[in-house]
Design an enzyme around this catalytic site. Sequence first.
Site, PDB file in Angstrom:
ATOM      1  N   LYS A  95      -1.740 113.736 109.572  1.00  0.00           N
ATOM      2  CA  LYS A  95      -2.817 114.025 108.607  1.00  0.00           C
ATOM      3  C   LYS A  95      -3.047 112.896 107.615  1.00  0.00           C
ATOM      4  O   LYS A  95      -4.078 112.861 106.971  1.00  0.00           O
ATOM      5  CB  LYS A  95      -2.618 115.380 107.928  1.00  0.00           C
ATOM      6  CG  LYS A  95      -1.801 115.441 106.688  1.00  0.00           C
ATOM      7  CD  LYS A  95      -2.082 116.772 105.979  1.00  0.00           C
ATOM      8  CE  LYS A  95      -1.051 117.032 104.913  1.00  0.00           C
ATOM      9  NZ  LYS A  95      -1.371 118.207 104.121  1.00  0.00           N
ATOM     10  N   ASP A  96      -2.102 111.962 107.505  1.00  0.00           N
ATOM     11  CA  ASP A  96      -2.297 110.807 106.623  1.00  0.00           C
ATOM     12  C   ASP A  96      -2.951 109.628 107.340  1.00  0.00           C
ATOM     13  O   ASP A  96      -3.204 108.597 106.720  1.00  0.00           O
ATOM     14  CB  ASP A  96      -0.952 110.362 106.029  1.00  0.00           C
ATOM     15  CG  ASP A  96      -0.366 111.435 105.114  1.00  0.00           C
ATOM     16  OD1 ASP A  96      -1.153 112.161 104.476  1.00  0.00           O
ATOM     17  OD2 ASP A  96       0.872 111.548 105.060  1.00  0.00           O
ATOM     18  N   ARG A 146      -8.884 120.462  99.307  1.00  0.00           N
ATOM     19  CA  ARG A 146      -8.993 121.489 100.344  1.00  0.00           C
ATOM     20  C   ARG A 146      -8.268 122.771  99.941  1.00  0.00           C
ATOM     21  O   ARG A 146      -8.822 123.876 100.055  1.00  0.00           O
ATOM     22  CB  ARG A 146      -8.374 120.923 101.639  1.00  0.00           C
ATOM     23  CG  ARG A 146      -8.210 121.889 102.778  1.00  0.00           C
ATOM     24  CD  ARG A 146      -7.456 121.227 103.928  1.00  0.00           C
ATOM     25  NE  ARG A 146      -6.083 120.874 103.557  1.00  0.00           N
ATOM     26  CZ  ARG A 146      -5.068 121.715 103.529  1.00  0.00           C
ATOM     27  NH1 ARG A 146      -5.236 122.981 103.863  1.00  0.00           N
ATOM     28  NH2 ARG A 146      -3.865 121.317 103.168  1.00  0.00           N
ATOM     29  N   ARG A 147      -7.048 122.626  99.457  1.00  0.00           N
ATOM     30  CA  ARG A 147      -6.286 123.813  99.056  1.00  0.00           C
ATOM     31  C   ARG A 147      -6.918 124.459  97.831  1.00  0.00           C
ATOM     32  O   ARG A 147      -7.095 125.682  97.795  1.00  0.00           O
ATOM     33  CB  ARG A 147      -4.830 123.425  98.737  1.00  0.00           C
ATOM     34  CG  ARG A 147      -4.056 123.065  99.988  1.00  0.00           C
ATOM     35  CD  ARG A 147      -2.687 122.465  99.694  1.00  0.00           C
ATOM     36  NE  ARG A 147      -2.027 122.099 100.941  1.00  0.00           N
ATOM     37  CZ  ARG A 147      -1.124 121.128 101.058  1.00  0.00           C
ATOM     38  NH1 ARG A 147      -0.762 120.415 100.007  1.00  0.00           N
ATOM     39  NH2 ARG A 147      -0.580 120.874 102.230  1.00  0.00           N
ATOM     40  N   ARG A 164       1.354 115.321  91.658  1.00  0.00           N
ATOM     41  CA  ARG A 164       1.551 114.253  92.634  1.00  0.00           C
ATOM     42  C   ARG A 164       3.032 113.926  92.772  1.00  0.00           C
ATOM     43  O   ARG A 164       3.880 114.487  92.099  1.00  0.00           O
ATOM     44  CB  ARG A 164       0.798 112.968  92.199  1.00  0.00           C
ATOM     45  CG  ARG A 164      -0.701 112.943  92.469  1.00  0.00           C
ATOM     46  CD  ARG A 164      -1.111 112.668  93.914  1.00  0.00           C
ATOM     47  NE  ARG A 164      -0.169 111.890  94.708  1.00  0.00           N
ATOM     48  CZ  ARG A 164      -0.175 110.585  94.832  1.00  0.00           C
ATOM     49  NH1 ARG A 164      -1.037 109.863  94.193  1.00  0.00           N
ATOM     50  NH2 ARG A 164       0.694 109.982  95.607  1.00  0.00           N
ATOM     51  N   THR A 169       9.982 115.066  93.993  1.00  0.00           N
ATOM     52  CA  THR A 169       9.396 114.987  92.654  1.00  0.00           C
ATOM     53  C   THR A 169       8.639 116.260  92.312  1.00  0.00           C
ATOM     54  O   THR A 169       8.719 116.783  91.205  1.00  0.00           O
ATOM     55  CB  THR A 169       8.394 113.804  92.580  1.00  0.00           C
ATOM     56  OG1 THR A 169       8.988 112.673  93.197  1.00  0.00           O
ATOM     57  CG2 THR A 169       8.014 113.490  91.154  1.00  0.00           C
ATOM     58  N   ARG A 170       7.874 116.765  93.278  1.00  0.00           N
ATOM     59  CA  ARG A 170       7.041 117.948  93.002  1.00  0.00           C
ATOM     60  C   ARG A 170       7.888 119.181  92.721  1.00  0.00           C
ATOM     61  O   ARG A 170       7.591 119.952  91.810  1.00  0.00           O
ATOM     62  CB  ARG A 170       6.131 118.239  94.190  1.00  0.00           C
ATOM     63  CG  ARG A 170       5.054 117.220  94.319  1.00  0.00           C
ATOM     64  CD  ARG A 170       4.120 117.582  95.446  1.00  0.00           C
ATOM     65  NE  ARG A 170       3.329 116.423  95.777  1.00  0.00           N
ATOM     66  CZ  ARG A 170       2.103 116.471  96.279  1.00  0.00           C
ATOM     67  NH1 ARG A 170       1.549 117.630  96.531  1.00  0.00           N
ATOM     68  NH2 ARG A 170       1.448 115.370  96.547  1.00  0.00           N
ATOM     69  N   CYS A 258      -9.735 112.320 102.831  1.00  0.00           N
ATOM     70  CA  CYS A 258      -8.956 113.200 101.969  1.00  0.00           C
ATOM     71  C   CYS A 258      -9.621 113.412 100.627  1.00  0.00           C
ATOM     72  O   CYS A 258      -9.104 114.079  99.757  1.00  0.00           O
ATOM     73  CB  CYS A 258      -7.504 112.776 101.867  1.00  0.00           C
ATOM     74  SG  CYS A 258      -7.262 111.230 101.037  1.00  0.00           S
TER      75      CYS A 258
HETATM   76  C1  DPM Z   1      -3.142 114.672 102.812  1.00  0.00           C
HETATM   77  C2  DPM Z   1      -3.237 115.746 101.912  1.00  0.00           C
HETATM   78  C3  DPM Z   1      -1.942 115.936 101.403  1.00  0.00           C
HETATM   79  C4  DPM Z   1      -1.087 114.968 102.015  1.00  0.00           C
HETATM   80  C5  DPM Z   1      -4.497 116.512 101.597  1.00  0.00           C
HETATM   81  C6  DPM Z   1      -4.525 117.943 102.142  1.00  0.00           C
HETATM   82  C7  DPM Z   1      -1.542 116.954 100.387  1.00  0.00           C
HETATM   83  C8  DPM Z   1      -1.744 116.445  98.983  1.00  0.00           C
HETATM   84  C9  DPM Z   1      -1.287 117.392  97.926  1.00  0.00           C
HETATM   85  C10 DPM Z   1      -4.235 114.079 103.616  1.00  0.00           C
HETATM   86  N1  DPM Z   1      -1.857 114.200 102.844  1.00  0.00           N
HETATM   87  O1  DPM Z   1      -3.608 118.440 102.810  1.00  0.00           O
HETATM   88  O2  DPM Z   1      -5.543 118.642 101.903  1.00  0.00           O
HETATM   89  O3  DPM Z   1      -0.787 118.489  98.202  1.00  0.00           O
HETATM   90  O4  DPM Z   1      -1.427 117.018  96.766  1.00  0.00           O
HETATM   91  C11 DPM Z   1       1.221 115.103 103.077  1.00  0.00           C
HETATM   92  C12 DPM Z   1       2.234 116.097 103.248  1.00  0.00           C
HETATM   93  C13 DPM Z   1       2.665 116.016 104.591  1.00  0.00           C
HETATM   94  C14 DPM Z   1       1.934 114.994 105.185  1.00  0.00           C
HETATM   95  C15 DPM Z   1       2.735 117.023 102.221  1.00  0.00           C
HETATM   96  C16 DPM Z   1       1.953 118.309 102.059  1.00  0.00           C
HETATM   97  C17 DPM Z   1       3.762 116.810 105.299  1.00  0.00           C
HETATM   98  C18 DPM Z   1       3.259 117.841 106.278  1.00  0.00           C
HETATM   99  C19 DPM Z   1       2.575 117.276 107.512  1.00  0.00           C
HETATM  100  C20 DPM Z   1       0.404 114.763 101.829  1.00  0.00           C
HETATM  101  N2  DPM Z   1       1.101 114.428 104.250  1.00  0.00           N
HETATM  102  O5  DPM Z   1       0.808 118.444 102.530  1.00  0.00           O
HETATM  103  O6  DPM Z   1       2.500 119.237 101.429  1.00  0.00           O
HETATM  104  O7  DPM Z   1       3.166 116.502 108.289  1.00  0.00           O
HETATM  105  O8  DPM Z   1       1.405 117.643 107.719  1.00  0.00           O
END
Ligand code: DPM
Length: 358
Positions: A95-96, A146-147, A164, A169-170, A258
């Site tokens: 997702k990144d 999104r959330r 963040r 940290t969170r 994002c």
């Molecule tokens: C992206 C988002 C977030 C990550 C945006 C979204 C969450 C940011 C936040 C694109 N990347 O999901 O709408 O919560 O402030 C990220 C996480 C993981 C991969 C952590 C998470 C782990 C889970 C995975 C951050 N990237 O989403 O809690 O492999 O999908």
Amino acid sequence: MSTNLSAPDGNENTSQVIRIGTRKSQLARIQTDSVAEKLKQLYPEVTFEIVAMSTVGDKILDKALSKIGEKSLFTKELENALERKEVDLVVHSLKDLPTSLPPGFTIAAVLKRETPYDAVVLHPKNAGLTLDTLPVGSMIGTSSLRRAAQLKRRFSHLEFKNVRGNLNTRLKKLDESDEYSAIILAAAGLLRMGWENRISQILDPEDCMYAVGQATLAVEARAGDDDIMEMLSVLNDPETVLRCIAERAFLRHLEGGCSVPVAVHSEARGPQLSLTGAVYSLDGSDCVKETMQTSIDTSKGEDEEVHRNASHVGVMAPGLWMASRDAAERLGVDLASLLLQRGAKDVLTLARRLNDAR
Ligand code: DPM
């Protein structure tokens, strides 16, 4: 007699060393170690080394993700290292990874998806409560547009605020202050960290659909590196590959990223791939959501040579039927077109403008 190619120490199998790049966060290390373990089992004769580095996304912790405005936030330094051949492959959360990779890079493996849903982590003082039963005005930490959009729509009594930093940290910010009543995180990340005991609620897709590629690990490599591509292709999980091609094609066609509230839900049931996609206004009051289906074949198929290097939204999966990869990509594009026809463009444009102005 043949030339003696053995190493000075007499080891015939002079070992090939493959370097794997990773971000430095604990979650990234865990993810990379899990892929390295799989590769070691599959290729015991190869030596795998892990090289950890910091990325822009790890260094800028005071800004919301959606405000930094850089698409390849977590990936650029790692791609530079790939380009300079300091590493041979990089493990990412899919997702990144942007839906358009820079030229010369490819996603050479998409591993089996874990629980794709988001989870609620409560401040310990709220144990036993749910998003529904938290008091009016409770502050929820998330920097995902999104959330926030989906949860505002569904739980109008709650307030939302950015949080963040990496997972450690969170959780610390949640537990050690009174700022947040709860934070929302991907269940997959929490599970990989071994923190399942902190999950108090898994969000139903009716309440909150997930991000494109969520809960899926991907391995990026140099596009021309045929040996590495071949080595990695066995890691592909056919169902996940096709779901993620559809999701990424959807996001790319919407010109998402994002910095806009876009969510998906996909399912592969036998020969049927279904994709639900939605876009939201920042406050969740507007929503355009549709579902479409297509036919796929998840059996491993030996395609013609010409199809081996075909890429679908950055994903190369030569062991899967080309027709199915094409169908998955078309599903994502068609669903995005349908949403755009139904007004998604205006919703996204406004969300982008409001987010930029914040
Ligand atoms: C992206 C988002 C977030 C990550 C945006 C979204 C969450 C940011 C936040 C694109 N990347 O999901 O709408 O919560 O402030 C990220 C996480 C993981 C991969 C952590 C998470 C782990 C889970 C995975 C951050 N990237 O989403 O809690 O492999 O999908």
